[in-house]
Design a protein around this motif. Structure first.
Motif, PDB file in Angstrom:
ATOM      1  N   VAL A  12      42.113  45.697  23.944  1.00 45.41           N
ATOM      2  CA  VAL A  12      42.239  45.446  25.376  1.00 45.41           C
ATOM      3  C   VAL A  12      41.303  46.411  26.088  1.00 45.41           C
ATOM      4  CG1 VAL A  12      43.782  45.462  27.368  1.00 45.41           C
ATOM      5  CG2 VAL A  12      44.630  44.697  25.132  1.00 45.41           C
ATOM      6  N   ILE A  13      40.438  45.862  26.915  1.00 50.88           N
ATOM      7  CA  ILE A  13      39.506  46.677  27.695  1.00 50.88           C
ATOM      8  C   ILE A  13      39.965  46.619  29.143  1.00 50.88           C
ATOM      9  CG2 ILE A  13      37.117  46.982  28.412  1.00 50.88           C
ATOM     10  CD1 ILE A  13      36.373  45.303  25.892  1.00 50.88           C
ATOM     11  N   GLU A  14      40.140  47.775  29.743  1.00 53.07           N
ATOM     12  CA  GLU A  14      40.559  47.824  31.148  1.00 53.07           C
ATOM     13  C   GLU A  14      39.824  48.975  31.834  1.00 53.07           C
ATOM     14  OE1 GLU A  14      44.568  47.888  33.892  1.00 53.07           O
ATOM     15  OE2 GLU A  14      44.758  48.275  31.752  1.00 53.07           O
ATOM     16  N   ARG A  15      39.119  48.657  32.887  1.00 51.69           N
ATOM     17  CA  ARG A  15      38.368  49.654  33.640  1.00 51.69           C
ATOM     18  C   ARG A  15      38.483  49.366  35.138  1.00 51.69           C
ATOM     19  NH1 ARG A  15      38.600  51.778  29.477  1.00 51.69           N
ATOM     20  NH2 ARG A  15      36.957  52.207  27.990  1.00 51.69           N
ATOM     21  N   SER A  16      38.349  50.405  35.930  1.00 56.05           N
ATOM     22  CA  SER A  16      38.351  50.230  37.379  1.00 56.05           C
ATOM     23  C   SER A  16      36.935  50.194  37.946  1.00 56.05           C
ATOM     24  CB  SER A  16      39.161  51.338  38.060  1.00 56.05           C
ATOM     25  OG  SER A  16      38.602  52.602  37.764  1.00 56.05           O
ATOM     26  N   GLU A  17      35.945  50.528  37.129  1.00 56.10           N
ATOM     27  CA  GLU A  17      34.551  50.498  37.566  1.00 56.10           C
ATOM     28  C   GLU A  17      33.822  49.381  36.823  1.00 56.10           C
ATOM     29  OE1 GLU A  17      32.704  54.367  37.441  1.00 56.10           O
ATOM     30  OE2 GLU A  17      34.604  55.318  37.961  1.00 56.10           O
ATOM     31  N   ALA A  18      33.226  48.480  37.594  1.00 57.25           N
ATOM     32  CA  ALA A  18      32.602  47.288  37.021  1.00 57.25           C
ATOM     33  C   ALA A  18      31.527  47.626  35.999  1.00 57.25           C
ATOM     34  CB  ALA A  18      32.017  46.423  38.131  1.00 57.25           C
ATOM     35  N   PHE A  19      30.671  48.612  36.276  1.00 58.71           N
ATOM     36  CA  PHE A  19      29.569  48.906  35.349  1.00 58.71           C
ATOM     37  C   PHE A  19      30.095  49.461  34.026  1.00 58.71           C
ATOM     38  CE2 PHE A  19      30.099  52.931  37.539  1.00 58.71           C
ATOM     39  CZ  PHE A  19      29.843  53.889  36.580  1.00 58.71           C
ATOM     40  N   LYS A  20      31.177  50.233  34.045  1.00 55.56           N
ATOM     41  CA  LYS A  20      31.763  50.736  32.789  1.00 55.56           C
ATOM     42  C   LYS A  20      32.418  49.596  32.011  1.00 55.56           C
ATOM     43  CE  LYS A  20      32.580  55.527  34.109  1.00 55.56           C
ATOM     44  NZ  LYS A  20      33.578  56.589  34.298  1.00 55.56           N
ATOM     45  N   PHE A  21      33.097  48.704  32.739  1.00 55.06           N
ATOM     46  CA  PHE A  21      33.719  47.542  32.099  1.00 55.06           C
ATOM     47  C   PHE A  21      32.650  46.677  31.432  1.00 55.06           C
ATOM     48  CE2 PHE A  21      34.936  43.041  32.368  1.00 55.06           C
ATOM     49  CZ  PHE A  21      36.083  43.053  31.593  1.00 55.06           C
ATOM     50  N   GLU A  22      31.570  46.414  32.159  1.00 54.73           N
ATOM     51  CA  GLU A  22      30.487  45.598  31.624  1.00 54.73           C
ATOM     52  C   GLU A  22      29.851  46.243  30.394  1.00 54.73           C
ATOM     53  OE1 GLU A  22      26.195  43.853  33.106  1.00 54.73           O
ATOM     54  OE2 GLU A  22      27.717  44.330  34.608  1.00 54.73           O
ATOM     55  N   ALA A  23      29.637  47.549  30.438  1.00 53.98           N
ATOM     56  CA  ALA A  23      29.046  48.257  29.299  1.00 53.98           C
ATOM     57  C   ALA A  23      29.967  48.189  28.080  1.00 53.98           C
ATOM     58  CB  ALA A  23      28.759  49.710  29.672  1.00 53.98           C
ATOM     59  N   ASP A  24      31.260  48.435  28.297  1.00 57.20           N
ATOM     60  CA  ASP A  24      32.213  48.371  27.183  1.00 57.20           C
ATOM     61  C   ASP A  24      32.279  46.966  26.599  1.00 57.20           C
ATOM     62  OD1 ASP A  24      32.822  51.023  27.541  1.00 57.20           O
ATOM     63  OD2 ASP A  24      34.776  50.674  28.479  1.00 57.20           O
ATOM     64  N   LEU A  25      32.361  45.970  27.462  1.00 60.06           N
ATOM     65  CA  LEU A  25      32.463  44.588  26.998  1.00 60.06           C
ATOM     66  C   LEU A  25      31.194  44.171  26.258  1.00 60.06           C
ATOM     67  CD1 LEU A  25      34.292  42.160  26.888  1.00 60.06           C
ATOM     68  CD2 LEU A  25      33.402  41.455  29.109  1.00 60.06           C
ATOM     69  N   ASN A  26      30.035  44.524  26.783  1.00 60.49           N
ATOM     70  CA  ASN A  26      28.780  44.192  26.104  1.00 60.49           C
ATOM     71  C   ASN A  26      28.690  44.849  24.730  1.00 60.49           C
ATOM     72  OD1 ASN A  26      27.661  42.398  27.937  1.00 60.49           O
ATOM     73  ND2 ASN A  26      26.755  44.034  29.154  1.00 60.49           N
ATOM     74  N   PHE A  27      29.204  46.068  24.608  1.00 60.94           N
ATOM     75  CA  PHE A  27      29.219  46.730  23.305  1.00 60.94           C
ATOM     76  C   PHE A  27      30.041  45.916  22.302  1.00 60.94           C
ATOM     77  CE2 PHE A  27      31.651  49.334  20.342  1.00 60.94           C
ATOM     78  CZ  PHE A  27      30.632  49.830  19.559  1.00 60.94           C
ATOM     79  N   TYR A  28      31.260  45.545  22.681  1.00 58.61           N
ATOM     80  CA  TYR A  28      32.109  44.790  21.760  1.00 58.61           C
ATOM     81  C   TYR A  28      31.503  43.432  21.426  1.00 58.61           C
ATOM     82  CZ  TYR A  28      35.803  48.247  21.877  1.00 58.61           C
ATOM     83  OH  TYR A  28      36.525  49.412  21.730  1.00 58.61           O
ATOM     84  N   LEU A  29      30.909  42.755  22.409  1.00 58.95           N
ATOM     85  CA  LEU A  29      30.274  41.463  22.134  1.00 58.95           C
ATOM     86  C   LEU A  29      29.108  41.622  21.162  1.00 58.95           C
ATOM     87  CD1 LEU A  29      30.321  39.871  25.703  1.00 58.95           C
ATOM     88  CD2 LEU A  29      31.818  39.334  23.763  1.00 58.95           C
ATOM     89  N   SER A  30      28.344  42.693  21.293  1.00 63.03           N
ATOM     90  CA  SER A  30      27.216  42.929  20.380  1.00 63.03           C
ATOM     91  C   SER A  30      27.690  43.240  18.962  1.00 63.03           C
ATOM     92  CB  SER A  30      26.330  44.058  20.894  1.00 63.03           C
ATOM     93  OG  SER A  30      26.975  45.314  20.753  1.00 63.03           O
ATOM     94  N   GLU A  31      28.928  43.690  18.828  1.00 61.91           N
ATOM     95  CA  GLU A  31      29.497  43.997  17.515  1.00 61.91           C
ATOM     96  C   GLU A  31      30.226  42.793  16.902  1.00 61.91           C
ATOM     97  OE1 GLU A  31      29.425  47.055  15.745  1.00 61.91           O
ATOM     98  OE2 GLU A  31      27.836  47.466  17.188  1.00 61.91           O
ATOM     99  N   GLY A  32      30.142  41.630  17.542  1.00 62.03           N
ATOM    100  CA  GLY A  32      30.730  40.413  16.986  1.00 62.03           C
ATOM    101  C   GLY A  32      32.126  40.072  17.480  1.00 62.03           C
ATOM    102  N   TRP A  33      32.623  40.799  18.460  1.00 59.00           N
ATOM    103  CA  TRP A  33      33.926  40.501  19.033  1.00 59.00           C
ATOM    104  C   TRP A  33      33.809  39.297  19.962  1.00 59.00           C
ATOM    105  CZ3 TRP A  33      38.408  43.774  18.430  1.00 59.00           C
ATOM    106  CH2 TRP A  33      38.193  44.873  17.607  1.00 59.00           C
ATOM    107  N   GLN A  34      34.923  38.599  20.176  1.00 60.76           N
ATOM    108  CA  GLN A  34      34.945  37.442  21.050  1.00 60.76           C
ATOM    109  C   GLN A  34      35.996  37.641  22.138  1.00 60.76           C
ATOM    110  OE1 GLN A  34      35.746  34.110  18.504  1.00 60.76           O
ATOM    111  NE2 GLN A  34      33.701  34.133  17.617  1.00 60.76           N
ATOM    112  N   ILE A  35      35.688  37.204  23.346  1.00 58.29           N
ATOM    113  CA  ILE A  35      36.632  37.294  24.465  1.00 58.29           C
ATOM    114  C   ILE A  35      37.647  36.169  24.339  1.00 58.29           C
ATOM    115  CG2 ILE A  35      36.908  37.174  26.971  1.00 58.29           C
ATOM    116  CD1 ILE A  35      33.946  38.056  27.186  1.00 58.29           C
ATOM    117  N   ILE A  36      38.933  36.520  24.414  1.00 58.90           N
ATOM    118  CA  ILE A  36      39.958  35.477  24.422  1.00 58.90           C
ATOM    119  C   ILE A  36      40.692  35.399  25.758  1.00 58.90           C
ATOM    120  CG2 ILE A  36      40.296  35.452  21.924  1.00 58.90           C
ATOM    121  CD1 ILE A  36      42.909  37.027  22.420  1.00 58.90           C
ATOM    122  N   ALA A  37      40.560  36.440  26.578  1.00 58.82           N
ATOM    123  CA  ALA A  37      41.169  36.417  27.910  1.00 58.82           C
ATOM    124  C   ALA A  37      40.477  37.443  28.788  1.00 58.82           C
ATOM    125  CB  ALA A  37      42.664  36.735  27.819  1.00 58.82           C
ATOM    126  N   CYS A  38      40.399  37.140  30.078  1.00 59.83           N
ATOM    127  CA  CYS A  38      39.841  38.114  31.010  1.00 59.83           C
ATOM    128  C   CYS A  38      40.496  37.928  32.377  1.00 59.83           C
ATOM    129  CB  CYS A  38      38.326  37.992  31.101  1.00 59.83           C
ATOM    130  SG  CYS A  38      37.755  36.403  31.684  1.00 59.83           S
TER     131      CYS A  38
END
Length: 78
Positions: A12-38
């Motif tokens: 579960v990724i949760e951030r209050s700052e959009a740029f940190k959320f985007e960076a974290d999410l992009n990292f997981y996506l680059s590692e082969g993770w898939q989004i199932i809910a947002c």
């Protein structure tokens, strides 16, 4: 293959700052993770400062399971 045989990790990724959320999410996506809910929202109250909230749930299915699913998909297309 039954649901019980599938090995996966959930984060579960949760951030209050959009740029940190985007960076974290992009990292997981680059590692082969898939989004199932947002979700995104905010707290707007006279008692609290305005606060953004960005959330995502990501999963990573074991590589062996993915390979097996891809092979089954290829044989079903033939």
């Amino acid at each position: 293959m039954t649901q019980a045989n599938i090995q996966q990790e959930v984060k579960v990724i949760e951030r209050s700052e959009a740029f940190k959320f985007e960076a974290d999410l992009n990292f997981y996506l680059s590692e082969g993770w898939q989004i199932i809910a947002c979700n995104c929202g905010f707290v707007n109250s006279e008692k609290f400062d305005f606060c953004n909230s960005y959330q995502a749930v990501v999963v990573k299915i074991a590589n062996a399971v993915l390979l097996n699913l891809k092979q089954k998909s290829l044989t079903m297309e033939d």
